[in-house]
Design a protein around this motif. Structure first.
Motif, PDB file in Angstrom:
ATOM      1  N   TYR A  44       0.864  -1.187   0.000  1.00  0.00           N
ATOM      2  CA  TYR A  44       0.000   0.000   0.000  1.00  0.00           C
ATOM      3  C   TYR A  44       0.894   1.228   0.000  1.00  0.00           C
ATOM      4  CZ  TYR A  44      -3.450   3.461   1.582  1.00  0.00           C
ATOM      5  OH  TYR A  44      -4.250   4.574   1.700  1.00  0.00           O
ATOM      6  N   LEU A  45       0.709   2.098  -0.991  1.00  0.00           N
ATOM      7  CA  LEU A  45       1.502   3.315  -1.112  1.00  0.00           C
ATOM      8  C   LEU A  45       0.885   4.389  -0.231  1.00  0.00           C
ATOM      9  CD1 LEU A  45       3.689   2.658  -3.114  1.00  0.00           C
ATOM     10  CD2 LEU A  45       1.554   1.733  -4.036  1.00  0.00           C
ATOM     11  N   THR A  46       1.651   4.821   0.765  1.00  0.00           N
ATOM     12  CA  THR A  46       1.130   5.798   1.723  1.00  0.00           C
ATOM     13  C   THR A  46       2.275   6.589   2.346  1.00  0.00           C
ATOM     14  OG1 THR A  46       0.105   6.034   3.914  1.00  0.00           O
ATOM     15  CG2 THR A  46       1.074   3.880   3.414  1.00  0.00           C
ATOM     16  N   PRO A  47       2.076   7.899   2.554  1.00  0.00           N
ATOM     17  CA  PRO A  47       3.128   8.665   3.241  1.00  0.00           C
ATOM     18  C   PRO A  47       3.386   8.159   4.660  1.00  0.00           C
ATOM     19  CG  PRO A  47       1.281  10.106   2.610  1.00  0.00           C
ATOM     20  CD  PRO A  47       0.949   8.726   2.144  1.00  0.00           C
ATOM     21  N   GLN A  48       2.507   7.292   5.179  1.00  0.00           N
ATOM     22  CA  GLN A  48       2.706   6.722   6.522  1.00  0.00           C
ATOM     23  C   GLN A  48       3.580   5.471   6.514  1.00  0.00           C
ATOM     24  OE1 GLN A  48      -1.150   6.045   8.246  1.00  0.00           O
ATOM     25  NE2 GLN A  48      -1.829   8.147   7.878  1.00  0.00           N
ATOM     26  N   TYR A  69       3.599  -1.394   3.995  1.00  0.00           N
ATOM     27  CA  TYR A  69       3.224   0.015   3.855  1.00  0.00           C
ATOM     28  C   TYR A  69       4.472   0.792   3.436  1.00  0.00           C
ATOM     29  CZ  TYR A  69      -1.034  -1.220   6.382  1.00  0.00           C
ATOM     30  OH  TYR A  69      -2.222  -1.792   6.760  1.00  0.00           O
ATOM     31  N   VAL A  70       4.427   1.430   2.271  1.00  0.00           N
ATOM     32  CA  VAL A  70       5.637   2.092   1.749  1.00  0.00           C
ATOM     33  C   VAL A  70       5.334   3.517   1.303  1.00  0.00           C
ATOM     34  CG1 VAL A  70       7.529   1.975   0.073  1.00  0.00           C
ATOM     35  CG2 VAL A  70       6.552  -0.147   0.977  1.00  0.00           C
ATOM     36  N   SER A  71       6.255   4.426   1.671  1.00  0.00           N
ATOM     37  CA  SER A  71       6.242   5.832   1.242  1.00  0.00           C
ATOM     38  C   SER A  71       7.442   6.043   0.335  1.00  0.00           C
ATOM     39  CB  SER A  71       6.376   6.730   2.479  1.00  0.00           C
ATOM     40  OG  SER A  71       6.727   8.061   2.114  1.00  0.00           O
ATOM     41  N   ILE A  72       7.414   7.052  -0.545  1.00  0.00           N
ATOM     42  CA  ILE A  72       8.623   7.335  -1.334  1.00  0.00           C
ATOM     43  C   ILE A  72       9.356   8.577  -0.829  1.00  0.00           C
ATOM     44  CG2 ILE A  72       7.888   6.064  -3.379  1.00  0.00           C
ATOM     45  CD1 ILE A  72       7.445   8.911  -4.710  1.00  0.00           C
ATOM     46  N   GLY A  73       8.916   9.183   0.251  1.00  0.00           N
ATOM     47  CA  GLY A  73       9.643  10.331   0.784  1.00  0.00           C
ATOM     48  C   GLY A  73       8.722  11.238   1.571  1.00  0.00           C
ATOM     49  N   ASP A  74       9.314  12.195   2.252  1.00  0.00           N
ATOM     50  CA  ASP A  74       8.534  13.034   3.157  1.00  0.00           C
ATOM     51  C   ASP A  74       7.936  14.251   2.467  1.00  0.00           C
ATOM     52  OD1 ASP A  74       8.861  11.255   5.198  1.00  0.00           O
ATOM     53  OD2 ASP A  74      10.582  12.291   6.069  1.00  0.00           O
ATOM     54  N   TYR A  75       6.931  13.992   1.659  1.00  0.00           N
ATOM     55  CA  TYR A  75       6.135  15.022   0.991  1.00  0.00           C
ATOM     56  C   TYR A  75       4.821  14.348   0.653  1.00  0.00           C
ATOM     57  CZ  TYR A  75       8.765  12.385  -2.436  1.00  0.00           C
ATOM     58  OH  TYR A  75       9.386  11.355  -3.083  1.00  0.00           O
ATOM     59  N   VAL A  76       3.777  15.116   0.360  1.00  0.00           N
ATOM     60  CA  VAL A  76       2.460  14.509   0.170  1.00  0.00           C
ATOM     61  C   VAL A  76       2.003  14.640  -1.278  1.00  0.00           C
ATOM     62  CG1 VAL A  76       0.072  14.436   0.955  1.00  0.00           C
ATOM     63  CG2 VAL A  76       1.885  15.000   2.576  1.00  0.00           C
ATOM     64  N   LEU A  77       1.693  13.497  -1.890  1.00  0.00           N
ATOM     65  CA  LEU A  77       1.187  13.444  -3.265  1.00  0.00           C
ATOM     66  C   LEU A  77      -0.319  13.250  -3.246  1.00  0.00           C
ATOM     67  CD1 LEU A  77       3.967  11.016  -4.491  1.00  0.00           C
ATOM     68  CD2 LEU A  77       3.799  13.428  -5.074  1.00  0.00           C
ATOM     69  N   THR A  78      -0.946  13.393  -4.420  1.00  0.00           N
ATOM     70  CA  THR A  78      -2.407  13.263  -4.482  1.00  0.00           C
ATOM     71  C   THR A  78      -2.859  11.810  -4.504  1.00  0.00           C
ATOM     72  OG1 THR A  78      -2.323  13.410  -6.877  1.00  0.00           O
ATOM     73  CG2 THR A  78      -2.700  15.463  -5.671  1.00  0.00           C
TER      74      THR A  78
HETATM   75 CL1  6GU Z   1       3.347   6.379  -1.207  1.00  0.00          CL
HETATM   76  N1  6GU Z   1       1.557   8.329  -1.317  1.00  0.00           N
HETATM   77  C1  6GU Z   1       1.194   9.603  -1.264  1.00  0.00           C
HETATM   78  N2  6GU Z   1      -0.083   9.931  -1.463  1.00  0.00           N
HETATM   79  N3  6GU Z   1       2.043  10.578  -1.001  1.00  0.00           N
HETATM   80  C2  6GU Z   1       3.299  10.228  -0.804  1.00  0.00           C
HETATM   81  C3  6GU Z   1       3.761   8.912  -0.871  1.00  0.00           C
HETATM   82  C4  6GU Z   1       2.836   7.962  -1.118  1.00  0.00           C
HETATM   83  N4  6GU Z   1       5.075   8.885  -0.621  1.00  0.00           N
HETATM   84  C5  6GU Z   1       5.420  10.138  -0.429  1.00  0.00           C
HETATM   85  N5  6GU Z   1       4.366  10.960  -0.528  1.00  0.00           N
END
Ligand code: 6GU
Length: 247
Positions: free
Chosen positions: A86-90, A130-139
């Motif tokens: 699950y792609l999530t900033p968390q 649960y994976v994020s790609i970095g500390d910023y928020v995408l749509t």
């Molecule tokens: Cl995985 N999702 C969203 N919505 N924002 C992000 C992200 C993922 N990783 C960094 N920012």
């Protein structure tokens, strides 16, 4: 490697993945991409997959059942469980080692959320990572899923033209890549470093290693702690940084 992507925007994923190196790898059959439109599992004729959050608050939440039904369709067809990201900033921040580990899987499912998120109950039921790609928020999770698939793809045997480049590039040994040059030998009064024109392979390797170390020290000093430098390399780096007025 077989990628499954659960999304409300399958064309975005397909367009991205059908381009360039990943596109060629798919044409060769080294990678496969199966996009699943969560809207196809809405269970109502309007294709509605979101609703208001219980407890109130801004935005809409993706409902559990369409996500669950889409996930079940994938795993039932496969006939075995599949690691589900699950792609999530968390989530845990994505990194090269994680890509190497994920590249060992035969199949992966990426779940892309939108709106204010997905009903927690279905995440608990299907998500393994649960994976994020970095500390910023995408749509939404589509770009992160593509970032992960691109990174994993180039580690799959045969995807890159030269087998050595997947291994030797940045981060593999905690050093950045050395600078590259191509024709012409002189461009706008700037010459290519003479050692590269010398044909002396040992000297070229030595110069490239020095450049990698210097560049890492200047641009990503945080990586240098993990790199394994010889005492001689440490001394040379110190001299070069002093000469450049950086220390
Ligand atoms: Cl995985 N999702 C969203 N919505 N924002 C992000 C992200 C993922 N990783 C960094 N920012």
């Amino acid at each position: 490697m077989k990628f499954h992507v659960m999304t409300l925007f399958p064309e975005m994923i397909e367009q991205g993945m059908n381009t360039s190196i990943t596109g060629r790898a798919m044409a060769k059959g080294l990678l496969s991409l199966d996009t699943v439109n969560i809207r196809d599992y809405a269970g109502n004729k309007h294709g509605k997959v979101d609703d208001y959050p219980y407890g109130g608050g801004a935005g809409m939440v993706m409902q559990a059942e369409p996500v669950f039904a889409a996930h079940q369709a994938i795993t039932e067809k496969a006939g075995h469980p599949i690691r589900t990201i699950y792609l999530t900033p968390q989530g845990e921040t994505f990194h090269q080692k994680m890509a190497e580990e994920l590249a060992e899987e035969e199949e992966l499912i990426f779940l892309c959320g939108h709106y204010e998120g997905i009903d927690e109950r279905v995440l608990e039921a299907v998500v393994t990572d649960y994976v994020s790609i970095g500390d910023y928020v995408l749509t939404g999770g589509e770009l992160p899923a593509m970032v992960m698939m691109d990174t994993i793809s180039r580690l799959v045997s045969g995807v890159l033209n030269n087998e050595t480049s997947a291994q030797s590039e940045s981060f593999q040994d905690s050093l950045l890549e050395y600078p590259q040059y191509s024709r012409p030998e002189i461009w706008r009064d700037k010459a290519v470093p003479p050692v590269l024109m010398s044909g002396h392979h040992a000297n070229i390797e030595k110069w490239r290693r020095e450049q990698s170390i210097l560049r890492t020290a200047l641009r990503r000093p945080d990586l240098l702690d993990k790199a394994e430098l010889t005492e001689k390399e440490k001394r040379l780096l110190k001299e070069q940084l002093q000469a450049a007025g950086k220390e």
